[in-house]
Write an enzyme that holds these catalytic residues in place. Structure first.
Site, PDB file in Angstrom:
ATOM      1  N   ASP A   1       0.804  -1.225   0.000  1.00  0.00           N
ATOM      2  CA  ASP A   1       0.000   0.000   0.000  1.00  0.00           C
ATOM      3  C   ASP A   1       0.834   1.271   0.000  1.00  0.00           C
ATOM      4  O   ASP A   1       0.374   2.328   0.411  1.00  0.00           O
ATOM      5  CB  ASP A   1      -0.911   0.001   1.232  1.00  0.00           C
TER       6      ASP A   1
ATOM      7  N   HIS B   1      13.398   6.017  13.725  1.00  0.00           N
ATOM      8  CA  HIS B   1      13.260   6.364  12.316  1.00  0.00           C
ATOM      9  C   HIS B   1      13.847   7.758  12.080  1.00  0.00           C
ATOM     10  O   HIS B   1      13.763   8.635  12.933  1.00  0.00           O
ATOM     11  CB  HIS B   1      11.780   6.341  11.932  1.00  0.00           C
TER      12      HIS B   1
ATOM     13  N   HIS C   1       6.814   4.947  13.561  1.00  0.00           N
ATOM     14  CA  HIS C   1       7.216   5.842  12.477  1.00  0.00           C
ATOM     15  C   HIS C   1       6.067   6.332  11.607  1.00  0.00           C
ATOM     16  O   HIS C   1       6.259   7.179  10.737  1.00  0.00           O
ATOM     17  CB  HIS C   1       8.208   5.117  11.558  1.00  0.00           C
TER      18      HIS C   1
ATOM     19  N   ARG D   1       2.819   8.116   9.824  1.00  0.00           N
ATOM     20  CA  ARG D   1       2.395   9.516   9.782  1.00  0.00           C
ATOM     21  C   ARG D   1       1.327   9.827  10.819  1.00  0.00           C
ATOM     22  O   ARG D   1       1.322  10.894  11.407  1.00  0.00           O
ATOM     23  CB  ARG D   1       1.862   9.868   8.382  1.00  0.00           C
TER      24      ARG D   1
ATOM     25  N   GLU E   1      -0.442  -8.898  -1.337  1.00  0.00           N
ATOM     26  CA  GLU E   1      -1.023  -8.386  -0.088  1.00  0.00           C
ATOM     27  C   GLU E   1      -2.227  -7.505  -0.384  1.00  0.00           C
ATOM     28  O   GLU E   1      -2.374  -6.400   0.123  1.00  0.00           O
ATOM     29  CB  GLU E   1       0.014  -7.643   0.761  1.00  0.00           C
TER      30      GLU E   1
ATOM     31  N   GLU F   1      -1.939   5.177   3.065  1.00  0.00           N
ATOM     32  CA  GLU F   1      -1.970   3.771   2.647  1.00  0.00           C
ATOM     33  C   GLU F   1      -3.374   3.248   2.350  1.00  0.00           C
ATOM     34  O   GLU F   1      -3.566   2.452   1.424  1.00  0.00           O
ATOM     35  CB  GLU F   1      -1.283   2.898   3.704  1.00  0.00           C
TER      36      GLU F   1
END
Length: 370
Positions: A96, A244, A211, A213, A118, A132
């Site tokens: 994604d 990250h 990590h 958003r 996936e 995503e």
């Protein structure tokens, strides 16, 4: 000969595609080429090196502080050029990411069939995970062939009216994890013990990754509060956090976590991550991939998100959705760290995401469909 172009851009994509690429290369019916967008530059190269995969087209598109709009436009322009040059029968994308969505869109514009690895994951919230969830929806509308990791993912597609060439194959991350474990076992263990020499493995290791958003800002501050509380709760606990490099995470983590006995590491390689997972007591993460990998190590996962599209782990009991409130994270962590029966109840399951044969099934299907 069936020509397949695999488009990959991030470390999670590379991990999940590596065992599939290995299988494709063994097929007498298939010619495969790899196109890397470089969305995760250094981390991507580490995975290719670990699994000994050669990239045929390296677009190297990532730039500092690049917006999603700029990245998407660059991927579409460059991957469409590769597709026109190679003339594949299939473009294969995974998951994604922006690379997967833009690569699929390029294939659509060039009228090339798309196989989606996936397929079918859904949170049913367009902004969690962002971007995503929208990327998944776009790819599902474009793809000709849908390789679903679980029955739940397959059901999602059927409910959306996507019924043609939809297959439940398992998740190739389980293939990659099992292969990675065997590869690590054959390596000199001193490589890992020396690298992590600053960590006291006699303590209960709390491995953290964060990590996404949607974790930026207040949610991440709450997560950091929880980590500080856990670090100060018991001398028997050791919080280990590979941080990250995204400035929304890195700067805040350094500011809030530095002086509390928490081991802050620079980003680590995939084999180092697998080794560290094997030595951990519990794992706190907002990563989808780690939710899928951890059950193969029999490690309980606390998911640092309010929603997850990977409900199979929650339903099987290998993971627990704890959200981003510090009190809840601390409470559930301590219950696992101190409660033997509760801990055993979360590690006594097989991996709900696959059996290690997903890549084999996908290659067989691609040979039959072409």
């Amino acid at each position: 000969m069936i020509k397949i172009l695999v488009i990959v851009g991030t470390r999670p994509e590379a991990i999940k595609l590596a065992p599939l690429v290995k299988r494709l290369l063994l097929s007498a019916l298939i010619e495969v080429r790899i196109c890397s967008t470089g969305q995760h530059r250094e981390m991507l190269d580490q995975v290719f090196d670990f699994f000994q995969i050669k990239v045929d087209y390296d677009l190297n598109l990532m730039k500092p502080n690049q917006s999603l709009c700029d990245l998407t436009a660059g991927i579409i322009l460059q991957t469409s050029s590769v597709i026109r040059s190679y003339h594949p029968d299939w473009v294969l994308v995974q998951g994604d990411t922006t690379t997967a969505m833009a690569g699929a869109l390029s294939a659509f514009y060039e009228k090339v069939k798309v196989a989606h690895v996936e397929a079918g994951l859904r949170s049913h919230n367009l902004y969690s995970p962002y971007p995503e969830e929208m990327n998944r929806l776009v790819i599902s509308k474009i793809a000709t062939c849908h390789f679903c990791p679980t029955q739940g993912a397959l059901k999602n597609l059927l409910l959306e009216g996507i019924t043609n060439q939809v297959y439940h194959v398992g998740n190739s991350i389980v293939d990659a994890t099992l292969a990675g474990i065997e590869k690590i076992k054959s390596m000199d263990q001193g490589i890992f013990t020396n690298f992590f020499s600053g960590i006291d493995f006699s303590k209960k290791i709390i491995l953290v990754t964060c990590h996404r958003r949607e974790s930026f800002g207040d949610p991440f501050i709450e997560i950091c509060k929880a980590l500080v509380t856990l670090a100060n709760t018991s001398a028997a606990y050791q919080v280990v956090y590979p941080v990250h490099l995204n400035p929304n995470i890195h700067g805040v983590a350094k500011k809030l976590l530095l002086h509390h006995g928490i081991k802050l590491l620079d980003p680590i390689s995939y084999p180092q991550l697998l080794w560290l997972m094997s030595k951990s007591k519990i794992i706190l993460t907002d990563s989808g991939g780690i939710q899928e990998e951890a059950p193969s190590f029999h490690k309980p996962v606390l998911v640092l998100r309010n929603v997850t599209e990977r409900m199979e782990g929650i339903e099987a009991g290998t993971a627990l959705l704890v959200g981003v409130q510090s009190e809840k994270i601390v409470e559930e962590s301590i219950k696992l760290l101190e409660g033997a029966s509760h801990y055993q109840s979360m590690i006594g399951h097989s991996n709900p995401y696959g059996d290690g044969l997903a890549s084999q099934r996908m290659v067989q299907l691609l040979e039959q469909l072409s």
